[in-house]
Design a protein around this motif. Structure first.
Motif, PDB file in Angstrom:
ATOM      1  N   GLY A 182     -53.454  18.175  -8.889  1.00  8.41           N
ATOM      2  CA  GLY A 182     -52.014  18.082  -9.096  1.00  8.41           C
ATOM      3  C   GLY A 182     -51.658  17.519 -10.462  1.00  8.41           C
ATOM      4  O   GLY A 182     -50.677  17.952 -11.088  1.00  8.41           O
ATOM      5  N   GLU A 183     -52.442  16.552 -10.939  1.00  9.94           N
ATOM      6  CA  GLU A 183     -52.174  15.968 -12.248  1.00  9.94           C
ATOM      7  C   GLU A 183     -52.381  16.995 -13.358  1.00  9.94           C
ATOM      8  O   GLU A 183     -51.603  17.050 -14.321  1.00  9.94           O
ATOM      9  N   ILE A 184     -53.447  17.806 -13.229  1.00 11.09           N
ATOM     10  CA  ILE A 184     -53.688  18.834 -14.250  1.00 11.09           C
ATOM     11  C   ILE A 184     -52.573  19.867 -14.214  1.00 11.09           C
ATOM     12  O   ILE A 184     -52.093  20.323 -15.259  1.00 11.09           O
ATOM     13  N   GLY A 185     -52.137  20.253 -13.016  1.00 11.24           N
ATOM     14  CA  GLY A 185     -51.044  21.222 -12.898  1.00 11.24           C
ATOM     15  C   GLY A 185     -49.767  20.716 -13.529  1.00 11.24           C
ATOM     16  O   GLY A 185     -49.036  21.480 -14.189  1.00 11.24           O
ATOM     17  N   CYS A 186     -49.462  19.417 -13.340  1.00 13.39           N
ATOM     18  CA  CYS A 186     -48.271  18.833 -13.960  1.00 13.39           C
ATOM     19  C   CYS A 186     -48.409  18.791 -15.474  1.00 13.39           C
ATOM     20  O   CYS A 186     -47.436  19.018 -16.208  1.00 13.39           O
ATOM     21  N   ARG A 187     -49.630  18.520 -15.959  1.00 10.71           N
ATOM     22  CA  ARG A 187     -49.862  18.455 -17.397  1.00 10.71           C
ATOM     23  C   ARG A 187     -49.614  19.806 -18.055  1.00 10.71           C
ATOM     24  O   ARG A 187     -49.127  19.884 -19.185  1.00 10.71           O
ATOM     25  N   PHE A 188     -49.952  20.881 -17.359  1.00 12.27           N
ATOM     26  CA  PHE A 188     -49.746  22.228 -17.890  1.00 12.27           C
ATOM     27  C   PHE A 188     -48.318  22.726 -17.650  1.00 12.27           C
ATOM     28  O   PHE A 188     -47.948  23.783 -18.142  1.00 12.27           O
ATOM     29  N   SER A 192     -44.559  20.490 -10.741  1.00  9.49           N
ATOM     30  CA  SER A 192     -43.760  19.303 -11.015  1.00  9.49           C
ATOM     31  C   SER A 192     -44.214  18.190 -10.077  1.00  9.49           C
ATOM     32  O   SER A 192     -44.831  18.454  -9.033  1.00  9.49           O
ATOM     33  N   PRO A 193     -43.922  16.931 -10.412  1.00 12.16           N
ATOM     34  CA  PRO A 193     -44.264  15.844  -9.485  1.00 12.16           C
ATOM     35  C   PRO A 193     -43.654  16.038  -8.105  1.00 12.16           C
ATOM     36  O   PRO A 193     -44.255  15.689  -7.097  1.00 12.16           O
ATOM     37  N   GLU A 194     -42.462  16.647  -8.076  1.00 13.74           N
ATOM     38  CA  GLU A 194     -41.828  16.904  -6.777  1.00 13.74           C
ATOM     39  C   GLU A 194     -42.611  17.947  -5.978  1.00 13.74           C
ATOM     40  O   GLU A 194     -42.719  17.845  -4.749  1.00 13.74           O
ATOM     41  N   ASP A 195     -43.163  18.951  -6.677  1.00 15.37           N
ATOM     42  CA  ASP A 195     -43.994  19.962  -5.992  1.00 15.37           C
ATOM     43  C   ASP A 195     -45.221  19.311  -5.353  1.00 15.37           C
ATOM     44  O   ASP A 195     -45.555  19.581  -4.192  1.00 15.37           O
ATOM     45  N   THR A 219     -49.933  30.819  -9.121  1.00 20.81           N
ATOM     46  CA  THR A 219     -50.552  32.127  -8.919  1.00 20.81           C
ATOM     47  C   THR A 219     -52.057  31.913  -8.708  1.00 20.81           C
ATOM     48  O   THR A 219     -52.602  30.873  -9.108  1.00 20.81           O
ATOM     49  N   PRO A 220     -52.744  32.870  -8.093  1.00 22.27           N
ATOM     50  CA  PRO A 220     -54.208  32.720  -7.947  1.00 22.27           C
ATOM     51  C   PRO A 220     -54.921  32.505  -9.275  1.00 22.27           C
ATOM     52  O   PRO A 220     -55.884  31.740  -9.350  1.00 22.27           O
ATOM     53  N   ARG A 221     -54.445  33.167 -10.319  1.00 24.92           N
ATOM     54  CA  ARG A 221     -55.081  32.991 -11.630  1.00 24.92           C
ATOM     55  C   ARG A 221     -54.876  31.577 -12.150  1.00 24.92           C
ATOM     56  O   ARG A 221     -55.797  30.974 -12.726  1.00 24.92           O
ATOM     57  N   GLN A 222     -53.676  31.031 -11.969  1.00 26.10           N
ATOM     58  CA  GLN A 222     -53.426  29.654 -12.398  1.00 26.10           C
ATOM     59  C   GLN A 222     -54.295  28.672 -11.619  1.00 26.10           C
ATOM     60  O   GLN A 222     -54.830  27.706 -12.189  1.00 26.10           O
ATOM     61  N   LEU A 223     -54.450  28.903 -10.320  1.00 24.87           N
ATOM     62  CA  LEU A 223     -55.291  28.030  -9.505  1.00 24.87           C
ATOM     63  C   LEU A 223     -56.743  28.053  -9.994  1.00 24.87           C
ATOM     64  O   LEU A 223     -57.385  27.003 -10.119  1.00 24.87           O
ATOM     65  N   ASN A 224     -57.254  29.243 -10.278  1.00 25.62           N
ATOM     66  CA  ASN A 224     -58.634  29.354 -10.774  1.00 25.62           C
ATOM     67  C   ASN A 224     -58.800  28.616 -12.101  1.00 25.62           C
ATOM     68  O   ASN A 224     -59.833  27.982 -12.353  1.00 25.62           O
ATOM     69  N   THR A 225     -57.775  28.697 -12.950  1.00 22.96           N
ATOM     70  CA  THR A 225     -57.829  27.986 -14.228  1.00 22.96           C
ATOM     71  C   THR A 225     -57.857  26.480 -14.012  1.00 22.96           C
ATOM     72  O   THR A 225     -58.642  25.757 -14.648  1.00 22.96           O
ATOM     73  N   LEU A 226     -57.008  25.994 -13.100  1.00 22.88           N
ATOM     74  CA  LEU A 226     -56.973  24.560 -12.822  1.00 22.88           C
ATOM     75  C   LEU A 226     -58.290  24.076 -12.220  1.00 22.88           C
ATOM     76  O   LEU A 226     -58.786  23.000 -12.571  1.00 22.88           O
ATOM     77  N   LEU A 227     -58.872  24.869 -11.338  1.00 24.70           N
ATOM     78  CA  LEU A 227     -60.150  24.485 -10.725  1.00 24.70           C
ATOM     79  C   LEU A 227     -61.265  24.445 -11.764  1.00 24.70           C
ATOM     80  O   LEU A 227     -62.127  23.554 -11.728  1.00 24.70           O
TER      81      LEU A 227
END
Length: 274
Positions: A182-188, A192-195, A219-227
């Motif tokens: 979640g922190e990496i997703g917020c950084r990109f 959002s923190p609310e999400d 999106t699945p692509r965004q998830l793969n990037t975050l992982l």
């Protein structure tokens, strides 16, 4: 955990994952709502008993917010704050005795490790297996290496260098050291923190990333990037064994060379067989 129940309500399921991800902005938002609901001014005109109960509840909300703020500040500084269990609150005398017993046991184990550290691994730069964290000797594998490419942790185990118990501890350590998704997703800017807070409020056993995709937040692509980013930023498994003085750095490098050579030979054999 009790502070979370006071601030967020009894309907919230408090988990370790929630405590790891909850942010100060979410705590402040929930606190303002609870403070408004329990503020003494909202009970003007009601009976004396209702006003007294409201004042007590308002004080509990203030205390809970203070405790949660302290926890979040400590978490950001890398300090882990122990959570007192309901059993310990119900019987603090017994909890104190248990804590003292655990402290004395860990101190004795630390002294034992210090005594054995000087002799273990002399001449070869490593000890095949030091006493595990609970004071018992782990069981080492004594068979042959499997004829297939291996993960590094499996190579250590099948080479008879570490016990399976130590390998599990190393994997848990590695997982806990990596940044939260979640922190990496917020950084990109993808979350959002609310999400993240919304995802943590409704756990269903699935990983948070998969739930974010199902809700259309990623999106699945965004998830793969975050992982991939999360995995790249976690510590290497070998660091655990160096930090715990199971291997010296030079010996770890030698083991890594053997590991790469083993996987190269097995991959080459598989290609030739095809």
């Amino acid at each position: 955990m009790q502070a979370c129940q006071v601030i967020f309500g009894d309907e919230l399921t408090i988990s370790r994952e929630f405590l790891e991800y909850v942010q100060l902005s979410g705590v402040k938002s929930a606190y303002r709502k609870r403070a408004k609901e329990t503020h003494p001014d909202s009970l003007v005109g009601q009976g004396q008993v209702a006003q007294l109960r409201g004042a007590q509840q308002f004080q509990r909300v203030q205390k809970a917010y203070k405790n949660l703020s302290f926890y979040l500040d400590a978490r950001e500084k890398g300090v882990r704050v122990a959570v007192v269990s309901p059993a310990a609150r119900a019987n603090p005398y017994q909890a104190g005795r248990t804590a003292r017993t655990d402290f004395n046991r860990k101190r004795a184990q630390a002294r034992h490790r210090q005594k054995t550290a000087g002799s273990a691994g002399q001449g070869c730069g490593y000890s095949k297996e030091r006493p595990s964290h609970n004071g018992t000797q782990g069981n080492l594998f004594s068979g042959r290496l499997p004829n297939r490419p291996l993960l590094f942790g499996h190579f250590l185990y099948y080479s008879g260098l570490v016990s399976w118990q130590s390998l599990i501890k190393a994997l848990v350590w590695q997982r806990s050291s990596r940044p939260r998704l979640g922190e990496i997703g917020c950084r990109f800017g993808w979350l959002s923190p609310e999400d993240v807070f919304s995802l943590l409020r409704s756990p269903d056993g699935r990983p948070i990333g998969q739930r974010a995709v199902d809700r259309g937040l990623l999106t699945p692509r965004q998830l793969n990037t975050l992982l991939a980013l999360q995995k790249s930023q976690q510590k290497r498994l070998g660091e655990y064994f160096v930090q715990n003085r199971i291997f010296e750095k030079a010996r770890l490098q030698e083991i890594l060379r053997r590991y790469y050579a083993h996987n190269y030979r097995q991959s080459k054999r598989a290609r030739q067989a095809c």
